[in-house]
Design an enzyme around this catalytic site. Structure first.
Site, PDB file in Angstrom:
ATOM      1  N   HIS A 274       0.830  -1.210   0.000  1.00 18.42           N
ATOM      2  CA  HIS A 274       0.000   0.000   0.000  1.00 18.42           C
ATOM      3  C   HIS A 274       0.864   1.260   0.000  1.00 18.42           C
ATOM      4  O   HIS A 274       0.702   2.154  -0.841  1.00 18.42           O
ATOM      5  CB  HIS A 274      -0.913  -0.017   1.237  1.00 18.42           C
ATOM      6  CG  HIS A 274      -1.757   1.210   1.398  1.00 18.42           C
ATOM      7  ND1 HIS A 274      -3.068   1.273   0.997  1.00 18.42           N
ATOM      8  CD2 HIS A 274      -1.471   2.427   1.923  1.00 18.42           C
ATOM      9  CE1 HIS A 274      -3.559   2.480   1.256  1.00 18.42           C
ATOM     10  NE2 HIS A 274      -2.602   3.199   1.826  1.00 18.42           N
ATOM     11  N   GLU A 275       1.799   1.328   0.948  1.00 22.17           N
ATOM     12  CA  GLU A 275       2.643   2.520   1.044  1.00 22.17           C
ATOM     13  C   GLU A 275       3.546   2.657  -0.179  1.00 22.17           C
ATOM     14  O   GLU A 275       3.893   3.769  -0.588  1.00 22.17           O
ATOM     15  CB  GLU A 275       3.468   2.500   2.335  1.00 22.17           C
ATOM     16  CG  GLU A 275       2.655   2.456   3.620  1.00 22.17           C
ATOM     17  CD  GLU A 275       1.626   3.575   3.744  1.00 22.17           C
ATOM     18  OE1 GLU A 275       1.789   4.618   3.085  1.00 22.17           O
ATOM     19  OE2 GLU A 275       0.644   3.402   4.496  1.00 22.17           O
ATOM     20  N   HIS A 278       1.909   4.762  -2.775  1.00 26.38           N
ATOM     21  CA  HIS A 278       2.133   6.190  -2.540  1.00 26.38           C
ATOM     22  C   HIS A 278       3.541   6.590  -2.990  1.00 26.38           C
ATOM     23  O   HIS A 278       3.738   7.610  -3.652  1.00 26.38           O
ATOM     24  CB  HIS A 278       1.996   6.496  -1.042  1.00 26.38           C
ATOM     25  CG  HIS A 278       0.604   6.490  -0.523  1.00 26.38           C
ATOM     26  ND1 HIS A 278      -0.393   7.316  -1.009  1.00 26.38           N
ATOM     27  CD2 HIS A 278       0.028   5.770   0.476  1.00 26.38           C
ATOM     28  CE1 HIS A 278      -1.515   7.099  -0.333  1.00 26.38           C
ATOM     29  NE2 HIS A 278      -1.284   6.162   0.572  1.00 26.38           N
ATOM     30  N   GLU A 304      -4.487   8.065  -2.763  1.00 22.36           N
ATOM     31  CA  GLU A 304      -4.982   6.798  -2.232  1.00 22.36           C
ATOM     32  C   GLU A 304      -5.379   5.837  -3.352  1.00 22.36           C
ATOM     33  O   GLU A 304      -5.309   4.618  -3.189  1.00 22.36           O
ATOM     34  CB  GLU A 304      -6.159   7.030  -1.286  1.00 22.36           C
ATOM     35  CG  GLU A 304      -5.781   7.637   0.052  1.00 22.36           C
ATOM     36  CD  GLU A 304      -4.802   6.794   0.856  1.00 22.36           C
ATOM     37  OE1 GLU A 304      -4.810   5.550   0.707  1.00 22.36           O
ATOM     38  OE2 GLU A 304      -4.021   7.387   1.621  1.00 22.36           O
TER      39      GLU A 304
END
Length: 513
Positions: A274-275, A278, A304
Site C-alpha cells: 500500500h505505502e 504512494h 490513495e
C-alpha cells in the site's frame, strides 16, 4: 499630473514567484523530514521540544504562503493580460498558491502556530493513549484540535456544510453533497454483498495466517518485493512505525513505513505494498516539477487510488501471487508448505468484519471509512462532542459492521489522523478505491495483457502506464481534471461496485447479481 505606480515587468514578477515557491517547497521538504523523524527515529524525551520546533517551521511556511508579497504576486499573475500568456505549469502553480492564500489569509499566524504545536505534541500523546487504552489521556488534545478545525472551517468558508471546508483541503472541490450519494450507493452494495458472503459463501482457509511468521523473514520478503513492484530503494527507504505511512521529502527521497506483527503476516505485507503505491507515485513525478508546489500528488484521493490500486487490485490478485507465492513459500516453508496457490489467494481475500481499519478486507474497508466520515461531519457541525466519541464509535461499529470493540485501543483510538489534525482526510481512502476501480477499467482497455503482465512480473509495464497517465503530472491538474483525462469521465461509483461484485462472487463461489 496624476501619479500611476509603475508595475514591474512580468519577467521580474515570475522570478520573484519562482524564488518564493522554491523557498516554501524547501521548508516543506524539511518539515516532511522532521515529521518522519519524529514518528520513526526521535527518542521520546526529546519529542515535545521537537514538536515545538517543527511547529515554528510550519508557521514560517504558513506566513510565507499568506504574506503580502505572495498576495501581491498572485494578484499580478492573475491579471487577465498576464494570466493569458502564462504557460500551463505556471498557471497550475498560481492556482495552488491562490487557493491556499484565499482560504488561509484570515488565519492569524499565532493561531496557526498554536495549532501546529498542539498537533505536533498530540501524536505522542495519542500513541501513549492507544497503547494504554486510555482515551481520557488523549481527549484534551482532541478537544483542542476539533476546536481549531471548527474555527478554520468558518474562516475558510463554505456554502452548505462546515465539513465541506475541510474536505476541500484534501480533495479540492469535494463536498458532502457529492460524497453522500456516492457513499450511499457503495454502502448499500457492500452490505448486500457481505450478507451474501456470510450466508452463502464457500469458506476460505483464513486460519493459515493464525501462525507465527518470523518478523525477520517478513522484512526480508518486503525488501525483496519493493523494487520488483516498482519502488526505487535508491530514492527511498523502508522503516517501522506504529501506524504505517509514506512521507515524501523530495522526488529522490521518499520514505515508507510499515508495522510488523508476528501473528499477522498480512499486516506488514499489504501495508508495505500500500505505502509503495504512494511512494512510486511520488518518485515518478516529472523532475521539472521538483522544488515547486507541483512536486507531489494532485490530491489525497488520487494518492490513495495509487496505493489502493497497488495493494488490492494488483497485490491481492491471483496473478500477483502466481508470480510471488513461490518466493513467499521459500521464506515460510513450514507455514505454507501445504497451502495451494488457490487457497492462499482466497485466504488473502477473506471477508470478515473486523475492528482495525488498516487490516480490514477490501470489501468491509469502505464501511470503516463511512463510520469515520459520519463522526467527523457531526464533530465539525457541533452535533457531536469529542468526549462522547467512544460510545458513538462503538455504536456505529455495531450498526455498520455488526461488531462492538472491547477496548478503545481497537476502537476510537486506533487511527493517528485526528492527532495531526487530519479531519476531512478519511473520505480520501474510499475515494481512492472509487478512483482505482475506474482507473483499473481504463488500464485493462489500454493494456489487454494487464493480468499477464502481473503474472509474469512485468510491473515495469504497469508502472510505466501509471507514470504516463497519472504520476508524472504531480499537481499540474486538479483531481477531477486528471480522472477525466485518464478515464474519459468524472468519478463514477459503479465501477467499484461492479469490481467488488465480480471479484468476491468468484472468491466465494457466489452467483453474480
Amino acid at each position: 499630473m496624476e501619479y500611476t505606480e509603475k508595475k514591474p515587468p512580468l519577467k521580474e514578477v515570475l522570478e520573484k514567484f519562482r524564488v518564493l515557491d522554491e523557498k516554501i517547497t524547501h521548508y516543506s521538504s524539511l518539515i516532511g523530514l522532521a515529521d518522519w523523524d519524529q514518528k520513526v527515529m526521535a527518542p521520546k524525551k526529546g519529542r515535545n521540544v521537537f514538536a515545538k520546533a517543527a511547529g515554528s517551521l510550519k508557521t514560517e511556511v504558513f506566513k510565507l504562503s499568506v504574506s503580502e508579497e505572495m498576495g501581491s504576486l498572485l494578484e499580478t499573475l492573475s491579471e487577465q493580460e498576464n494570466e493569458s500568456v502564462l504557460d500551463v505549469v505556471t498557471k497550475a502553480k498560481v492556482r495552488e498558491y491562490k487557493t491556499f492564500y484565499q482560504k488561509s489569509k484570515s488565519i492569524p499566524a499565532d493561531l496557526f502556530q498554536e495549532y501546529a504545536i498542539i498537533t505536533g505534541q498530540a501524536n505522542d500523546v495519542w500513541e501513549e493513549a492507544r497503547d494504554g487504552n486510555d482515551f481520557a489521556k488523549f481527549l484534551p488534545y482532541l478537544e483542542k484540535i476539533v476546536e481549531y478545525k471548527r474555527k478554520f472551517a468558518e474562516i475558510y468558508g463554505y456554502e452548505n456544510h462546515p465539513y465541506d471546508a475541510l474536505l476541500d483541503e484534501f480533495e479540492p472541490g469535494l463536498t458532502v453533497e457529492i460524497l453522500d450519494p456516492l457513499f450511499a450507493k457503495l454502502r448499500e452494495s457492500s452490505v448486500n454483498l457481505l450478507n451474501r458472503i456470510q450466508q452463502q459463501g464457500k469458506p476460505t482457509r483464513h486460519e493459515i495466517f493464525e501462525q507465527s511468521f518470523s518478523i525477520d523473514k517478513q522484512k526480508e520478503f518486503n525488501r525483496l518485493i519493493l523494487p520488483l513492484i516498482g519502488f526505487d530503494l535508491e530514492a527511498g527507504r523502508l522503516d517501522e512505525t506504529v501506524h504505517p505511512f509514506a512521507q515524501s521529502v523530495n522526488i529522490g527521497d521518499v520514505r515508507l513505513t510499515t508495522r510488523y506483527l508476528e501473528n499477522n503476516v498480512r499486516s506488514a505485507l499489504f501495508g508495505t505494498i500500500h505505502e509503495a503505491g504512494h511512494g512510486i507515485y511520488e518518485q515518478q513525478i516529472n523532475p521539472k516539477f521538483e522544488e515547486s508546489v507541483l512536486q507531489s500528488g494532485t490530491s489525497f484521493g488520487i494518492h490513495e487510488s495509487q496505493s489502493r490500486f497497488l495493494e488490492n487490485m494488483v497485490g491481492r490478485s491471483k496473478e500477483f501471487w502466481t508470480y510471488f507465492y513461490p518466493r513467499l513459500q521459500e521464506h515460510f516453508p513450514a507455514q505454507l508448505a501445504n497451502v495451494s496457490l488457490d487457497e492462499f489467494y482466497r485466504a488473502v481475500n477473506s471477508v470478515s468484519p473486523s475492528f482495525i481499519r488498516v487490516e480490514a478486507d477490501e470489501l468491509t474497508y469502505n464501511l470503516h471509512i463511512m463510520l469515520r466520515y459520519e463522526i467527523e461531519k457531526g464533530l465539525i457541525a457541533g452535533e457531536i462532542e469529542a468526549k462522547d466519541l467512544p460510545e458513538i464509535w462503538n455504536q456505529k461499529m455495531q450498526d455498520y459492521l455488526g461488531i462492538t470493540p472491547s477496548t478503545d485501543t481497537v476502537g476510537v483510538l486506533q487511527d493517528v489522523h485526528w492527532s495531526f489534525g487530519g479531519i476531512g482526510y478519511f473520505p480520501s481512502y474510499s475515494l481512492g478505491n472509487l478512483y482505482a476501480a475506474q482507473i483499473l477499467r481504463t488500464i485493462e482497455k489500454d493494456l489487454p495483457e494487464f493480468k499477464s503482465h502481473i503474472e509474469n512480473g512485468r510491473f515495469d509495464v504497469i508502472q510505466g502506464w501509471l507514470k504516463e497517465k497519472i504520476h508524472q503530472y504531480g499537481k499540474l491538474y486538479t483531481p477531477n481534471e486528471l480522472i477525466v483525462r485518464v478515464t474519459g469521465e468524472e468519478l463514477n461509483a459503479d465501477y467499484l461496485v461492479e469490481y467488488l461484485e465480480k471479484k468476491y462472487s468468484e472468491v466465494y463461489g457466489l452467483e453474480e447479481k
